[in-house]
Design an enzyme around this catalytic site. Structure first.
Site, PDB file in Angstrom:
ATOM      1  CG  HIS A  34      38.552  54.367  16.555  1.00  0.00           C
ATOM      2  ND1 HIS A  34      37.963  53.314  15.899  1.00  0.00           N
ATOM      3  CD2 HIS A  34      38.095  54.311  17.815  1.00  0.00           C
ATOM      4  CE1 HIS A  34      37.196  52.652  16.737  1.00  0.00           C
ATOM      5  NE2 HIS A  34      37.253  53.241  17.913  1.00  0.00           N
ATOM      6  CE  LYS A  80      37.398  44.617  26.113  1.00  0.00           C
ATOM      7  NZ  LYS A  80      36.504  45.133  27.105  1.00  0.00           N
ATOM      8  CB  CYS A 134      32.117  52.717  16.126  1.00  0.00           C
ATOM      9  SG  CYS A 134      31.645  52.395  17.839  1.00  0.00           S
ATOM     10  CD  GLU A 185      36.246  48.460  14.716  1.00  0.00           C
ATOM     11  OE1 GLU A 185      35.628  48.493  15.798  1.00  0.00           O
ATOM     12  OE2 GLU A 185      37.470  48.433  14.634  1.00  0.00           O
ATOM     13  CG  ASP A 224      24.398  49.793  20.226  1.00  0.00           C
ATOM     14  OD1 ASP A 224      24.374  49.575  19.006  1.00  0.00           O
ATOM     15  OD2 ASP A 224      24.287  50.933  20.720  1.00  0.00           O
ATOM     16  CE  LYS A 232      41.210  60.333  34.058  1.00  0.00           C
ATOM     17  NZ  LYS A 232      41.215  59.563  32.801  1.00  0.00           N
TER      18      LYS A 232
HETATM   19  N1  GLN Z   1      25.133  53.381  20.002  1.00  0.00           N
HETATM   20  C1  GLN Z   1      26.426  53.528  20.541  1.00  0.00           C
HETATM   21  C2  GLN Z   1      27.097  54.780  20.011  1.00  0.00           C
HETATM   22  O1  GLN Z   1      26.892  55.110  18.885  1.00  0.00           O
HETATM   23  C3  GLN Z   1      27.292  52.315  20.227  1.00  0.00           C
HETATM   24  C4  GLN Z   1      28.625  52.386  20.907  1.00  0.00           C
HETATM   25  C5  GLN Z   1      29.504  51.187  20.701  1.00  0.00           C
HETATM   26  O2  GLN Z   1      29.426  50.489  19.736  1.00  0.00           O
HETATM   27  N2  GLN Z   1      30.396  50.903  21.623  1.00  0.00           N
HETATM   28  O3  GLN Z   1      27.831  55.433  20.678  1.00  0.00           O
HETATM   29 ZN    ZN Z   2      30.731  50.383  17.987  1.00  0.00          ZN
END
Ligand code: GLN
Ligand code: ZN
Length: 764
Positions: free
Chosen positions: A704, A120, A736, A675, A609, A19
């Site tokens: 993102h 994945k 997200c 999402e 979540d 890494k």
């Molecule tokens: N609650 C988390 C965040 O906002 C959710 C993260 C995720 O969906 N992987 O970071």
């Molecule tokens: Zn998320």
């Protein structure tokens, strides 16, 4: 003599050397020669570990600077046209930077282009780069790296076995990028290239090549089963001996196909699917070698050598010299070396085995199975048995209170008091939210300041009081910003959380943590999953004080934030001494207590979540319903303690909902945020077709990307959503959490989002 080998070894290095080197190269801190030197050093070290353990082969081809599937794409010339590498492919020498550009869009040299998709690898948390198929792109031998590594390995003088992703699995993982182009249409040309690769390896002096074909453990359409026959009949003329490796599941209805293919050896996973051993023994042709995957390549527990020796006695008798032993799959999926864990307590340590220890286990087991074990082997066997006995009896594993609580569960415990329409009335009366309420997914920017503060606290340089005061400042800042932006349901921002799993694991009984238990997730990114050692329970609230504090700062509803039971399970190393479902229920009950405590503290909205719900799906569809039943039940157990007027949210972020929409509805969350922005709201079709009954927040912008989303664009997206879902049940939120972004991006983006909600309210 029973041969011992491994399907693959982790390449990151015990201290993530790979890494560091790769990232330094990307940043221009070291040159290509220095990077290559680190690669060589790591390979040499890993081969030496295999020799030291007494394995009969060293495995070559499992090394990659980014991803082994990507390396095969490069090797066969499948470099997408947008990378402009036609000349390199034609020369048969695709450069490292071209491979890095395929992986990340850019590299120290070459023109940037959109990176390949990443996803994945089967049911693991390892991500590979999706090969792309084009109709007229010639496939041809286009890389030299593998052959160079083989020369390096041969120079050690130890017998070498080369590993490569097999042609059918490579194609199975690939995506056609042209309308009407079937993946299998590229098989013929692909097999020709594989033939050339094998011939070249033979010229170098390689006797054995392992072709990984885990596609054989999935539900294969008839034409794909047929394609296996065709491809391997062509490859049988190659001047090497082939080991066909399957793993992660039972061969199921592909068992006859897999045992019948014209190869010299077959590897099967007898950890995930122990029962298939007898079935395979019955079907295996008399000439064929069977490699039994007996040591768990997916988990970190020490093997029960005594039980395995007994279990393998029949196979040894029936196969004689045709038995090989290995870990169930490549050791890529476990951490490198338990010896690095100097702070782990000796008891727990004695129950574990990482990659290096698993090499010893395989070699020892092979000698024991042959009855050629020496004193050291017998001592290893006794030590393993003693450790297992201790683990079985340990009170840190079995807590009777947890078992009793599980046994006392009744179906009603997984049901909210009233059905959704009644709950919605109570919640709407309490929360008084406008149409198209706005919220975020939980985290706000994890700034450098937050991270250094946490580190200082962890190192003991900062007192708990000072640390908590700093976190409260962060929370106050996030609340103030959200109020100023005009968001409707606020969050505290999660500054106190290093990671959404680790944070809860550290606060639950039954979890343990390692210092160096890193596993490659993708490219240079590694994760350090917690270890679920024993029965899980919660001795005190985990999040309540933070949420309570945040709520005290505002009159608007503050959303409590929890990671769901399935996600906590899925992103940890789990116990192998009880069903996953039992462990998950224990976690669910711990979270249930947290939900009750948040509610009692006055928190009226709680988000649980579950981003990992979908990835827990078994590899074969026949297993889906069983999994979804218990996974959904676990989520409901966590949530159902909430009163009607408490609004339960959940959040998921991955692209396909179609095939699990019934399970998502069965979660019965009052609100689900998902999402969707990159799919142009198409992902909502599944919800529309299913007549999904509760509220939905389809993400309106992609977190993102650093770009600030346009108001009109978000309004248009939501208008589209409103054609599929009644406007009264829609929320407005990002895709997200925002922890990877900076405030400079978050503020204008959320301001635009709130503005979009205003436009929508005037319009509807
Ligand atoms: N609650 C988390 C965040 O906002 C959710 C993260 C995720 O969906 N992987 O970071
Ligand atoms: Zn998320």
């Amino acid at each position: 003599m029973t041969l011992a080998h491994t399907l693959g070894y982790p390449r990151i290095g015990a201290h993530r050397e790979l890494k560091r080197a790769v990232e330094a190269y990307w940043k221009g801190e070291i040159d290509a020669a220095a990077l290559e030197a680190t690669g060589r050093e790591l390979r040499a070290r890993h081969w030496q570990a295999q020799r030291d353990a007494g394995l009969d082969f060293i495995t070559v081809g499992d090394f990659a600077f980014y991803d082994q599937v990507l390396d095969v794409s490069v090797l066969v010339g499948a470099v997408p046209p947008r990378f402009g590498a036609e000349d390199e492919v034609a020369r048969g020498d695709v450069s490292l930077d071209t491979a890095f550009r395929m992986a990340r869009g850019r590299a120290p040299t070459g023109t940037p282009a959109a990176a390949c998709e990443m996803t994945k690898y089967f049911d693991t948390n390892y991500h590979y780069l999706v090969p792309e198929l084009y109709r007229d792109q010639p496939l041809r031998l286009a890389g030299t790296r593998l052959f160079d590594e083989v020369d390096e390995a041969l120079a050690t003088g130890h017998p070498v076995k080369v590993v490569l992703t097999g042609p059918l699995t490579w194609l199975w993982l690939a995506k056609s990028r042209e309308a009407g182009l079937e993946r299998l249409a590229r098989l013929d040309e692909l097999v020709t290239v594989y033939g050339e690769i094998l011939a070249r390896l033979a010229e170098q002096g390689v006797e054995w090549v392992q072709l990984d074909e885990p596609a054989l453990v999935q539900d294969l359409p008839r034409d794909w089963q047929q394609a296996f026959e065709t491809a391997y009949h062509r490859l049988q003329s190659a001047p090497v001996r082939l080991l066909l490796a399957t793993y992660f599941e039972d061969l199921g209805d592909n068992l006859g196909l897999a045992t019948g293919l014209p190869v010299d050896a077959l590897h099967i996973d007898c950890v995930r699917a122990p029962d298939q051993l007898e079935r395979v023994l019955d079907r295996l042709p008399a000439y064929k070698i069977l490699s039994v995957g007996a040591i768990d390549g997916r988990n970190i527990w020490r093997a029960d050598l005594a039980a395995l020796r007994e279990r393998l006695a029949t196979a040894r008798m029936r196969l004689g010299e045709r038995l090989w032993l290995a870990p169930s799959c490549s050791l890529l999926h476990v951490p490198v070396d338990l010896d690095s864990e100097t702070r782990l307590d000796p008891e727990l340590k004695s129950w574990l085995a990482f990659a290096r220890q698993k090499l010893d286990e395989v070699a020892t087991l092979a000698r024991l199975v042959d009855n050629r074990g020496d004193d050291a082997d017998r001592a290893a066997l006794e030590a393993a048995t003693a450790a297992l006995d201790a683990r079985r009896r340990s009170t840190r594993i079995h807590r009777s209170a947890v078992a009793e609580r599980l046994a006392a569960l009744r179906p009603a415990d997984a049901r909210r008091t009233s059905p959704y329409p009644e709950r919605a009335r109570a919640q709407h009366a309490r929360l008084e939210l406008p149409l198209f309420p706005t919220t975020t997914i939980g985290s706000f920017p994890q700034t450098a300041g937050i991270r250094t503060t946490r580190l200082a606290f962890k190192r003991g340089e900062l007192s708990r009081e000072a640390y908590e005061a700093r976190m409260r400042e962060e929370i106050a800042h996030a609340v103030e910003r959200q109020e100023a932006l005009g968001l409707d349901v606020l969050v505290h921002g999660e500054p106190e959380r290093n990671d959404m799993v680790e944070y809860f694991g550290e606060r639950l009984d039954g979890f343990a943590f390692t210092d160096f238990g890193w596993v490659q997730s993708y490219g240079s990114r590694c994760v350090k999953p917690p270890v679920i050692v024993g029965d899980v329970s919660r001795s005190r609230p985990m999040t309540v004080a933070w949420s309570e504090y945040a709520q005290s700062l505002t009159d608007r509803p503050m959303k409590g934030m929890l990671t769901g039971p399935v996600t906590l399970l899925q992103w940890s190393f789990v116990r192998d001494d009880q069903p996953r479902e039992t462990t998950c229920r224990q976690i669910a009950l711990a979270l249930r207590d947290e939900v009750a405590d948040l509610e009692a503290a006055g928190i009226g909205v709680i988000q649980i979540d579950e981003p990992a719900l979908r990835e827990g799906l078994p590899l074969r569809q026949s297993g889906w319903q069983g999994y979804l039943d218990w996974a959904v039940n676990c989520f409901r157990l966590s949530a159902a303690v909430a009163r009607d007027a408490t609004q339960i949210h959940t959040h998921m972020c991955y692209s396909e909902f179609n095939d699990i929409i019934a399970a998502i509805a069965a979660l019965d969350a009052d609100v689900i945020t998902i999402e969707t922005s990159r799919s142009d709201m198409e992902l909502l079709d599944a919800f529309q077709d299913f007549a999904y009954p509760n509220e939905i927040g389809p993400g309106v912008y992609d977190i993102h990307s650093p770009n600030i989303p346009e108001v009109d664009w978000m309004v248009a997206l939501m208008a589209k959503a409103a054609e599929k879902i009644p406007a009264e049940r829609l929320w407005v939120n990002p895709d997200c959490g925002l922890k990877t972004r900076g405030w400079a991006e978050v503020e204008p983006a959320l301001a635009a989002m709130v503005e979009a909600a205003g436009v929508l309210r005037r319009r509807f």
